[in-house]
Scaffold this motif. Structure first.
Motif, mmCIF file in Angstrom:
data_model
loop_
_atom_site.group_PDB
_atom_site.id
_atom_site.type_symbol
_atom_site.label_atom_id
_atom_site.label_comp_id
_atom_site.label_asym_id
_atom_site.label_seq_id
_atom_site.Cartn_x
_atom_site.Cartn_y
_atom_site.Cartn_z
ATOM 1 N N ARG A 190 1.579 -25.790 8.088
ATOM 2 C CA ARG A 190 0.893 -24.690 8.285
ATOM 3 C C ARG A 190 0.591 -24.480 9.793
ATOM 4 O O ARG A 190 0.700 -23.404 10.374
ATOM 5 N N GLU A 194 1.698 -21.329 12.058
ATOM 6 C CA GLU A 194 0.640 -20.470 12.750
ATOM 7 C C GLU A 194 0.565 -20.475 14.373
ATOM 8 O O GLU A 194 0.319 -19.450 15.075
ATOM 9 N N LEU A 240 4.750 -21.074 2.451
ATOM 10 C CA LEU A 240 4.047 -21.242 3.824
ATOM 11 C C LEU A 240 5.072 -20.495 4.674
ATOM 12 O O LEU A 240 4.303 -19.558 5.665
#
Length: 463
Positions: A190, A194, A240
């Motif tokens: 993740r 990001e 994700l």
């Protein structure tokens, strides 16, 4: 008395030089060390001479890698003098099986560790270059320090291997399989998405065996139970990646039956329809001498099954030619397998003895010229298969991840399709866009119509 400003403190921070050699698993070890160095306020140096100390992360798998690592250590010692050695070569015994090879060859190194040893490396750094005391240090991004371009990253899910292949010394260097907790792996995934990562490359020594060592124990991710196994990891990684429009690519996948469960996920295009499967050979007797799982016949059945489930799947693999005792008939079986299996991307090594490998004791060692001649014959077949498959892509429209685009791609760019892993496969050369307003940016996707094939590469026209 004037106090240091944060800028003064950073400017005076000790500088560490770094060399990272070897495979993507070693690269992730380097990233962990660099992340910890950054977290403690150390700066990095682009030159050996400008560093307070140099760390060399080594590879020790084959003779050429050993030589490259020893040469890098020697160069760092000559230019700097203060060198810490880590990685697989650091775990290698010296001549005659005694002592340590690195210390025998370079006795002046400050410290030597094996692979996956971040804390031991940091302890050695602290002994020789004390860490800076800087209350203002907050220099490390959440995803850690990466050595890859910003738009792709490797994610290591386990360490070590339970196989005992006779040509390999990895278990003696990295130990048995140890799977990372699934929550830790997904948390890192993740953070990488990001941070802007558009392609996540999952690596380990044996990705399909993820969780075997902990009996597929149930862990937790976002407050929900997730089993520690390959299928569950891929399902969560797909969820994700989707909001970011990112890819997930699987490497080092052994052809176990449960891989069939993962292939349907590839139809979505998020878990890429791409499998990196190290077959190594096809003849059952050679595979037996190698102590490899499965057989050529079963592998053909598995490939057929995968292609039935996901016709777009691309398979890359590696093979060894000239293994001890390999007869001409056994080698011909390997060539027949290549023609029938239609492996999209194949690499081949001429067998090379590795110090400490069990294969060294096998009878029937072949002369170097025979091994090399068979490697060349294999690659001729492999390249013919690959070229024919690439030619069939002409006229198709493909999504391309842009790796290089000078001047926003006005004169063209270079990227990769789902069929191309970085560094090891081909690439897609993008021609100059036909519309002046079209821009190609590194780390972004472009759609292209394939207009030609050249060697291992494709040529595309952005659309």
């Amino acid at each position: 008395m004037p106090q240091d400003t944060p800028t003064d403190s950073v400017a005076s921070a000790p500088k560490i030089g770094f060399v990272s050699l070897g495979c993507p698993k070693a690269l992730t070890d380097s990233e962990l060390i660099l992340t910890q160095l950054g977290a403690e306020g150390y700066a990095t140096s682009k030159t050996f001479a400008g560093a307070d100390l140099v760390i060399v992360n080594t590879c020790g798998f084959i003779d050429d890698a050993v030589k490259e690592s020893l040469d890098a250590i020697g160069e760092a010692l000559a230019e700097n003098g203060k060198v810490i050695v880590t990685g697989c070569l650091g775990a290698k015994a010296g001549a005659g099986g005694s002592g340590n090879l690195v210390r025998q060859m370079h006795p002046s190194v400050l410290a030597v560790t094996g692979p996956h040893a971040t804390q031991e490396v940091m302890d050695a750094v602290h002994r020789h270059v004390p860490k800076p005391h800087d209350p203002f240090v907050d220099l490390v991004p959440p995803q850690g320090i990466k050595l890859t371009p910003k738009h792709y990253a490797y994610l290591k899910i386990s360490e070590g291997c339970n196989h005992r292949c006779t040509f390999c010394i990895i278990p003696s260097l990295r130990g048995d399989l140890v799977s990372r907790p699934v929550g830790d792996v997904l948390g890192e995934a993740r953070r990488l998405f990001e941070s802007g990562v558009k392609e996540l490359l999952v690596v380990s020594q044996d990705t399909s065996a993820y969780g075997v060592d902990v009996k597929y124990r149930t862990g937790f991710w976002d407050g929900k139970p997730v089993r520690t196994r390959m299928l569950d990891l891929c399902e969560q990684a797909r969820r994700l990646a989707e909001p970011f429009g990112a890819w997930v690519r699987l490497h080092y996948v052994y052809p176990y039956p449960h891989v069939d469960e993962v292939v349907p996920l590839m139809a979505s295009g998020v878990i890429l329809p791409y499998l990196d499967v190290p077959f190594q050979h096809a003849h059952p007797d050679v595979l037996k001498r190698m102590k490899r799982p499965a057989s050529g016949e079963r592998n053909l059945e598995r490939l057929q099954r995968w292609r039935e489930i996901c016709p777009e799947i691309v398979v890359r693999s590696t093979f060894i030619a000239g293994f001890p005792g390999e007869t001409e008939a056994e080698f011909e079986t390997l060539l027949d397998f290549m023609r029938e299996a239609q492996i999209d991307r194949a690499g081949c090594f001429a067998y090379s003895p590795v110090q400490g490998a069990a294969a060294n004791e096998l009878p029937g060692a072949l002369p170097a010229e025979v091994r090399e001649e068979r490697r060349a014959r294999f690659m001729a077949v492999a390249e013919a298969v690959s070229a024919a498959k690439l030619a069939r892509r002409v006229g198709a429209t493909m999504q391309v991840l842009v790796d290089s685009a000078p001047a926003l791609g006005r004169r063209g760019a270079v990227g990769r399709s789902y069929a191309d892993a970085p560094e090891i496969d081909g690439r897609v050369t993008l021609l100059a866009p036909q519309k002046a307003s079209t821009q190609l940016r590194v780390g972004e996707f472009a759609r292209a119509r394939i207009v030609g094939a050249q060697g291992h590469d494709l040529i595309g026209q952005p659309i």
